[in-house]
Design a protein around this motif. Structure first.
Motif, PDB file in Angstrom:
ATOM      1  N   ASN A  80       1.015  -1.006  -0.077  1.00  0.00           N
ATOM      2  CA  ASN A  80       0.030   0.171  -0.008  1.00  0.00           C
ATOM      3  C   ASN A  80       0.908   0.950  -0.065  1.00  0.00           C
ATOM      4  O   ASN A  80       0.467   2.231   0.632  1.00  0.00           O
TER       5      ASN A  80
ATOM      6  N   HIS B 117       3.369  -2.871   7.603  1.00  0.00           N
ATOM      7  CA  HIS B 117       2.263  -2.542   8.321  1.00  0.00           C
ATOM      8  C   HIS B 117       2.447  -3.148  10.060  1.00  0.00           C
ATOM      9  O   HIS B 117       1.483  -3.353  10.548  1.00  0.00           O
TER      10      HIS B 117
ATOM     11  N   ASP C 115      -2.712   2.394  14.101  1.00  0.00           N
ATOM     12  CA  ASP C 115      -3.912   2.263  12.817  1.00  0.00           C
ATOM     13  C   ASP C 115      -2.970   1.501  11.815  1.00  0.00           C
ATOM     14  O   ASP C 115      -3.716   0.777  11.170  1.00  0.00           O
TER      15      ASP C 115
ATOM     16  N   ASN D 227      -4.252  -2.228  10.185  1.00  0.00           N
ATOM     17  CA  ASN D 227      -4.524  -2.435   8.767  1.00  0.00           C
ATOM     18  C   ASN D 227      -3.739  -3.307   8.096  1.00  0.00           C
ATOM     19  O   ASN D 227      -3.594  -3.474   6.702  1.00  0.00           O
ATOM     20  N   ASN D 228      -2.655  -4.004   8.904  1.00  0.00           N
ATOM     21  CA  ASN D 228      -1.904  -5.076   8.530  1.00  0.00           C
ATOM     22  C   ASN D 228      -2.821  -6.258   8.039  1.00  0.00           C
ATOM     23  O   ASN D 228      -4.157  -6.560   8.603  1.00  0.00           O
ATOM     24  N   ASN D 229      -2.130  -6.904   7.073  1.00  0.00           N
ATOM     25  CA  ASN D 229      -2.716  -8.422   6.609  1.00  0.00           C
ATOM     26  C   ASN D 229      -1.581  -9.318   6.026  1.00  0.00           C
ATOM     27  O   ASN D 229      -0.687  -8.953   6.026  1.00  0.00           O
TER      28      ASN D 229
ATOM     29  N   GLU E 254     -13.289  -3.840  14.564  1.00  0.00           N
ATOM     30  CA  GLU E 254     -12.111  -4.151  14.976  1.00  0.00           C
ATOM     31  C   GLU E 254     -11.938  -4.916  16.195  1.00  0.00           C
ATOM     32  O   GLU E 254     -12.834  -5.173  16.866  1.00  0.00           O
TER      33      GLU E 254
ATOM     34  N   HIS F 282      -6.948  -4.992  15.467  1.00  0.00           N
ATOM     35  CA  HIS F 282      -6.770  -5.748  14.287  1.00  0.00           C
ATOM     36  C   HIS F 282      -8.352  -5.493  13.271  1.00  0.00           C
ATOM     37  O   HIS F 282      -9.167  -5.631  14.141  1.00  0.00           O
ATOM     38  N   TYR F 283      -7.989  -4.705  12.258  1.00  0.00           N
ATOM     39  CA  TYR F 283      -9.350  -4.271  11.618  1.00  0.00           C
ATOM     40  C   TYR F 283      -9.828  -5.623  10.968  1.00  0.00           C
ATOM     41  O   TYR F 283      -9.128  -6.576  10.669  1.00  0.00           O
TER      42      TYR F 283
ATOM     43  N   GLN G 179     -10.878  -6.063   8.041  1.00  0.00           N
ATOM     44  CA  GLN G 179     -10.181  -6.253   6.679  1.00  0.00           C
ATOM     45  C   GLN G 179      -9.203  -7.252   6.674  1.00  0.00           C
ATOM     46  O   GLN G 179      -9.007  -7.998   5.753  1.00  0.00           O
TER      47      GLN G 179
ATOM     48  N   ASP H 145      -9.209 -10.231   3.870  1.00  0.00           N
ATOM     49  CA  ASP H 145      -8.302 -10.316   2.772  1.00  0.00           C
ATOM     50  C   ASP H 145      -8.014 -11.669   3.035  1.00  0.00           C
ATOM     51  O   ASP H 145      -7.359 -12.373   1.805  1.00  0.00           O
TER      52      ASP H 145
END
Length: 286
Positions: A13, A67, A82, A86-88, A168, A182-183, A185, A189
């Motif tokens: 990103n 991230h 933040d 947003n890490n994955n 989250e 941890h979001y 997303q 993903d």
């Protein structure tokens, strides 16, 4: 010798992160090191690990995942929660691919034709396996207390529903006491890329020489996960008897000597790197 600290790279990103690189004049190989969950390149004894391998004649590259929660200005600990949220796993694979390319760029500039070896600790071990299974530029892989399954790290049933509704999920950092998000997303993903993120499948298609090293007293990633990885790769697991998840290290690490458990891990890793065939012994006495 090349020696750079906190050199910038553009990760997933387009987020900027940092890496360290040290290459002696005539290296036997270059080692790329991937840290684990809630980790960073300067965690605990990782700088001492770098010194160990450089003194043994190897180049060494370690980096922060883009991230992981660190920043360029403060790459130690987690000033950017933040980014952490947003890490994955897809982002971490992107970063590993990018750092492999950067490593080869240095080899090209120095006109060196030596192999590149990959070490991953904990979650970094699982990511190293997935990455190497699809990247022939990696010549050997070692997983230190590496995970065998990503999906089992996610909540299920009502907890998963609560995570989706809230957006989250908070985990406390036992050392810093930060409330780390941890979001949702991250799970989305994973579902989107589930087949690519299957460590078992990666193990079964892995072509490079591989070694799993695991402590039999690991409370964070059970030795059973290491045993499964060794079965899937049809390789011997190197068990460090009495060792926990971080092999007697902690953060910060202010000691002048390496702890015995980590030293055994390093010796086994070095033996694996310097032999044509894989380690045949299945345990190291603690």
């Amino acid at each position: 010798m090349i020696e750079l600290i906190n050199k910038k790279y553009i990760g997933g990103n387009n987020r900027i992160s940092v890496y360290d690189i040290q290459i002696p004049k005539e290296p036997k190989a270059i080692i790329l090191f991937a840290h684990g969950y809630k980790g960073f390149k300067d965690w605990g004894a990782w700088n001492a690990v770098q010194n160990y391998f450089v003194n043994a004649g190897y180049g060494f590259v370690k980096f922060n995942f883009s991230h992981n929660g660190g920043t360029v200005e403060n790459p130690i600990d987690f000033p950017d929660l933040d980014a952490f949220g947003n890490n994955n796993y897809s982002l971490e694979l992107f970063d590993l691919n990018k750092m492999t390319s950067i490593t080869y760029k240095y080899l090209s500039e120095l006109k060196l034709e030596v192999p590149v070896y990959l070490i991953g600790h904990s979650r970094g071990g699982g990511m190293a396996i997935i990455h190497a299974a699809h990247d022939p530029r990696i010549n050997k892989i070692v997983s230190w207390a590496g995970i065998s399954d990503i999906e089992k790290r996610f909540p299920v049933d009502e907890e998963l529903d609560d995570w989706k509704i809230a957006g989250e999920r908070i985990v406390e950092n036992g050392r810093t006491k930060q409330q780390m998000p941890h979001y949702y997303q991250m799970y989305e993903d994973y579902i989107l890329h589930k087949s690519k993120l299957d460590i078992k499948v990666a193990c079964e298609i892995l072509k490079q020489p591989f070694l799993q090293i695991h402590g039999d007293m690991d409370l964070a990633v059970s030795i059973s996960e290491g045993i499964m990885i060794s079965r899937w790769t049809d390789t011997e697991i190197c068990i460090v008897k009495g060792a926990g998840h971080t092999f007697q290290t902690k953060h910060p690490w202010n000691e002048t000597e390496l702890p015995p458990d980590l030293l055994r891990v390093l010796e086994a890793t070095l033996t694996f790197f310097e032999k044509e065939n894989q380690i045949t012994s299945d345990s190291i006495e603690g």
